[in-house]
Scaffold this motif. Structure first.
Motif, PDB file in Angstrom:
ATOM      1  N   TYR A  21       2.127 -51.090 -45.905  1.00  0.00           N
ATOM      2  CA  TYR A  21       2.675 -50.656 -47.192  1.00  0.00           C
ATOM      3  C   TYR A  21       2.143 -49.253 -47.499  1.00  0.00           C
ATOM      4  CZ  TYR A  21       3.934 -55.540 -47.850  1.00  0.00           C
ATOM      5  OH  TYR A  21       4.467 -56.798 -47.695  1.00  0.00           O
ATOM      6  N   ALA A  22       3.071 -48.338 -47.745  1.00  0.00           N
ATOM      7  CA  ALA A  22       2.674 -46.963 -48.034  1.00  0.00           C
ATOM      8  C   ALA A  22       2.634 -46.665 -49.521  1.00  0.00           C
ATOM      9  CB  ALA A  22       3.627 -45.986 -47.341  1.00  0.00           C
ATOM     10  N   SER A  23       3.059 -47.620 -50.352  1.00  0.00           N
ATOM     11  CA  SER A  23       3.051 -47.407 -51.801  1.00  0.00           C
ATOM     12  C   SER A  23       2.904 -48.743 -52.514  1.00  0.00           C
ATOM     13  CB  SER A  23       4.328 -46.693 -52.255  1.00  0.00           C
ATOM     14  OG  SER A  23       5.484 -47.367 -51.792  1.00  0.00           O
ATOM     15  N   TYR A  24       2.175 -48.730 -53.630  1.00  0.00           N
ATOM     16  CA  TYR A  24       1.837 -49.962 -54.342  1.00  0.00           C
ATOM     17  C   TYR A  24       1.765 -49.677 -55.838  1.00  0.00           C
ATOM     18  CZ  TYR A  24      -1.526 -53.470 -56.173  1.00  0.00           C
ATOM     19  OH  TYR A  24      -2.183 -54.406 -56.921  1.00  0.00           O
ATOM     20  N   VAL A  25       2.423 -50.534 -56.628  1.00  0.00           N
ATOM     21  CA  VAL A  25       2.367 -50.452 -58.084  1.00  0.00           C
ATOM     22  C   VAL A  25       1.862 -51.789 -58.629  1.00  0.00           C
ATOM     23  CG1 VAL A  25       3.648 -50.108 -60.230  1.00  0.00           C
ATOM     24  CG2 VAL A  25       4.262 -48.796 -58.197  1.00  0.00           C
ATOM     25  N   ALA A  66       8.042 -49.209 -63.225  1.00  0.00           N
ATOM     26  CA  ALA A  66       7.611 -49.716 -61.924  1.00  0.00           C
ATOM     27  C   ALA A  66       8.780 -49.764 -60.947  1.00  0.00           C
ATOM     28  CB  ALA A  66       6.988 -51.104 -62.086  1.00  0.00           C
ATOM     29  N   ALA A  67       9.920 -50.271 -61.390  1.00  0.00           N
ATOM     30  CA  ALA A  67      11.080 -50.349 -60.502  1.00  0.00           C
ATOM     31  C   ALA A  67      11.554 -48.966 -60.079  1.00  0.00           C
ATOM     32  CB  ALA A  67      12.204 -51.116 -61.203  1.00  0.00           C
ATOM     33  N   ALA A  68      11.479 -48.006 -61.019  1.00  0.00           N
ATOM     34  CA  ALA A  68      11.941 -46.646 -60.712  1.00  0.00           C
ATOM     35  C   ALA A  68      11.067 -45.955 -59.681  1.00  0.00           C
ATOM     36  CB  ALA A  68      11.991 -45.819 -61.992  1.00  0.00           C
ATOM     37  N   MET A  69       9.822 -46.368 -59.567  1.00  0.00           N
ATOM     38  CA  MET A  69       8.915 -45.743 -58.600  1.00  0.00           C
ATOM     39  C   MET A  69       9.294 -46.091 -57.164  1.00  0.00           C
ATOM     40  SD  MET A  69       5.212 -46.144 -60.479  1.00  0.00           S
ATOM     41  CE  MET A  69       4.878 -45.275 -62.030  1.00  0.00           C
ATOM     42  N   GLY A  70      10.011 -47.191 -56.985  1.00  0.00           N
ATOM     43  CA  GLY A  70      10.471 -47.549 -55.648  1.00  0.00           C
ATOM     44  C   GLY A  70       9.359 -47.877 -54.677  1.00  0.00           C
ATOM     45  N   ALA A  71       8.268 -48.433 -55.169  1.00  0.00           N
ATOM     46  CA  ALA A  71       7.137 -48.757 -54.295  1.00  0.00           C
ATOM     47  C   ALA A  71       7.496 -49.888 -53.340  1.00  0.00           C
ATOM     48  CB  ALA A  71       5.919 -49.137 -55.130  1.00  0.00           C
ATOM     49  N   GLU A  72       6.838 -49.925 -52.227  1.00  0.00           N
ATOM     50  CA  GLU A  72       7.077 -50.973 -51.242  1.00  0.00           C
ATOM     51  C   GLU A  72       6.416 -52.291 -51.628  1.00  0.00           C
ATOM     52  OE1 GLU A  72       7.369 -47.886 -47.455  1.00  0.00           O
ATOM     53  OE2 GLU A  72       5.662 -49.263 -47.619  1.00  0.00           O
ATOM     54  N   LYS A 110      -4.059 -46.707 -66.696  1.00  0.00           N
ATOM     55  CA  LYS A 110      -5.090 -45.876 -66.058  1.00  0.00           C
ATOM     56  C   LYS A 110      -4.528 -45.042 -64.901  1.00  0.00           C
ATOM     57  CE  LYS A 110      -7.042 -49.396 -62.912  1.00  0.00           C
ATOM     58  NZ  LYS A 110      -8.285 -50.139 -62.592  1.00  0.00           N
ATOM     59  N   ARG A 111      -3.416 -45.473 -64.306  1.00  0.00           N
ATOM     60  CA  ARG A 111      -2.758 -44.692 -63.253  1.00  0.00           C
ATOM     61  C   ARG A 111      -1.255 -44.786 -63.486  1.00  0.00           C
ATOM     62  NH1 ARG A 111      -5.758 -43.231 -58.596  1.00  0.00           N
ATOM     63  NH2 ARG A 111      -3.766 -43.025 -57.496  1.00  0.00           N
ATOM     64  N   ALA A 112      -0.738 -43.930 -64.351  1.00  0.00           N
ATOM     65  CA  ALA A 112       0.656 -44.030 -64.787  1.00  0.00           C
ATOM     66  C   ALA A 112       1.647 -43.460 -63.777  1.00  0.00           C
ATOM     67  CB  ALA A 112       0.830 -43.306 -66.128  1.00  0.00           C
ATOM     68  N   GLU A 113       1.161 -42.751 -62.781  1.00  0.00           N
ATOM     69  CA  GLU A 113       2.047 -42.145 -61.784  1.00  0.00           C
ATOM     70  C   GLU A 113       1.698 -42.648 -60.399  1.00  0.00           C
ATOM     71  OE1 GLU A 113       2.968 -37.854 -62.361  1.00  0.00           O
ATOM     72  OE2 GLU A 113       1.347 -37.958 -63.826  1.00  0.00           O
ATOM     73  N   LEU A 114       2.712 -42.691 -59.535  1.00  0.00           N
ATOM     74  CA  LEU A 114       2.521 -43.115 -58.145  1.00  0.00           C
ATOM     75  C   LEU A 114       2.004 -41.918 -57.352  1.00  0.00           C
ATOM     76  CD1 LEU A 114       2.963 -45.630 -56.357  1.00  0.00           C
ATOM     77  CD2 LEU A 114       5.214 -44.711 -55.777  1.00  0.00           C
ATOM     78  N   LEU A 115       0.687 -41.859 -57.203  1.00  0.00           N
ATOM     79  CA  LEU A 115       0.035 -40.695 -56.607  1.00  0.00           C
ATOM     80  C   LEU A 115      -0.816 -41.104 -55.410  1.00  0.00           C
ATOM     81  CD1 LEU A 115      -1.152 -38.899 -59.878  1.00  0.00           C
ATOM     82  CD2 LEU A 115       0.819 -38.310 -58.427  1.00  0.00           C
ATOM     83  N   PRO A 116      -1.122 -40.159 -54.522  1.00  0.00           N
ATOM     84  CA  PRO A 116      -1.981 -40.468 -53.385  1.00  0.00           C
ATOM     85  C   PRO A 116      -3.298 -41.084 -53.833  1.00  0.00           C
ATOM     86  CG  PRO A 116      -0.987 -38.316 -53.099  1.00  0.00           C
ATOM     87  CD  PRO A 116      -0.632 -38.765 -54.485  1.00  0.00           C
ATOM     88  N   TYR A 117      -3.763 -42.069 -53.065  1.00  0.00           N
ATOM     89  CA  TYR A 117      -5.005 -42.770 -53.369  1.00  0.00           C
ATOM     90  C   TYR A 117      -5.877 -42.752 -52.126  1.00  0.00           C
ATOM     91  CZ  TYR A 117      -8.171 -46.493 -54.812  1.00  0.00           C
ATOM     92  OH  TYR A 117      -9.279 -47.218 -55.154  1.00  0.00           O
TER      93      TYR A 117
END
Length: 261
Positions: free
Chosen positions: A8-12, A75-81, A253-260
């Motif tokens: 998984y490359a993205s997580y919300v 969350a849905a708009a971020m398109g996380a895996e 605390k983390r409102a944007e999908l950003l590198p972690y």
């Protein structure tokens, strides 16, 4: 059903104080770490290229209607895996809970997030009866919620972490002093449960009981109860009576999908 192991490359993370990470270790920025951050850290370790991204939209005190109205669309708009979704327990704790509405909104959140293409992870509540005064009153509703979540978990692309069936959560050492939020050890175990649900090999048995210790004496229990009543239960009741929440005006605390990393 358990999720097939994949990268998984993205997580919300979506939810309330449970997912925000209340009462875990504090981070340098003043936020609690929490099991979701621990999951993000483990998944980020699978991406040495630094491409892993993470957002945590959870805010303490949120009811399922607020989670639906405030967190679902972002969350849905971020398109996380991957999306973890926990909510509804704050509703259950309140007298007069409309459990039909809770299930309807939780199911809508899970369905919409799954429709966005994400693998979705849900949770059953822990069993409150052996550690929380008044827990027996909540049990019928919690059992109904458990069955509903497990029905959702039978769908493709939805996994469930069954905390109810893990007796280690009867141990108060897995809970903070407020008796409502997890301790750091509790967060560590939930994180491991999520990773197991995602098909990762077990680093340890997160369901296993802690080593036994001598129970506290009567005087120590009375002092702890008095401290809990004054520091935690009293303010909680005050907020309920005045219609306030511990999360009022608090941003994620983390409102944007950003590198972690």
């Amino acid at each position: 059903m358990p999720a097939t192991s994949r990268s998984y490359a993205s997580y919300v993370a979506v939810g309330d104080s449970f997912t925000e990470g209340m009462c875990d270790d504090l981070l340098p920025d003043g936020h609690y770490r929490g099991w979701a951050d621990r999951v993000a850290s483990a998944l980020a370790g699978e991406h040495p290229d630094g491409e892993f991204r993470y957002a945590n939209l959870a805010v303490r005190g949120k009811l399922i209607g607020q989670i639906h109205d405030e967190q679902l669309a972002p969350a849905a708009a971020m398109g996380a895996e991957l999306v973890t979704l926990a909510g509804g327990l704050n509703d259950v704790l309140r007298p007069g809970c409309d459990i039909d509405r809770v299930e309807r909104l939780l199911g809508r959140c899970a369905t919409d997030l799954r429709a966005s293409g994400a693998t979705v992870v849900l949770f059953t509540s822990t069993d409150p009866t052996r550690r929380m005064a008044g827990g027996a009153r909540l049990l019928p509703t919690i059992l109904r919620m458990k069955a509903f979540v497990q029905e959702l978990g039978a769908r493709e692309g939805i996994a469930v972490v069954d905390l109810f069936s893990a007796p280690c959560f009867d141990d108060r050492r897995l809970w903070a002093e407020d008796r409502l939020h997890l301790s750091p050890e509790g967060h560590r175990r939930v994180a491991e449960g999520v990773l197991e649900a995602l098909g990762r090999p077990a680093a340890f048995d997160w369901r296993a009981p802690l080593p036994p210790v001598a129970p506290p004496g009567r005087a120590e229990r009375l002092r702890a109860d008095a401290r809990w009543l004054g520091t935690h239960l009293g303010p909680w009741i005050g907020r309920r009576l005045t219609g306030r929440s511990s999360g009022d005006g608090r941003p994620p605390k983390r409102a944007e999908l950003l590198p972690y990393s």
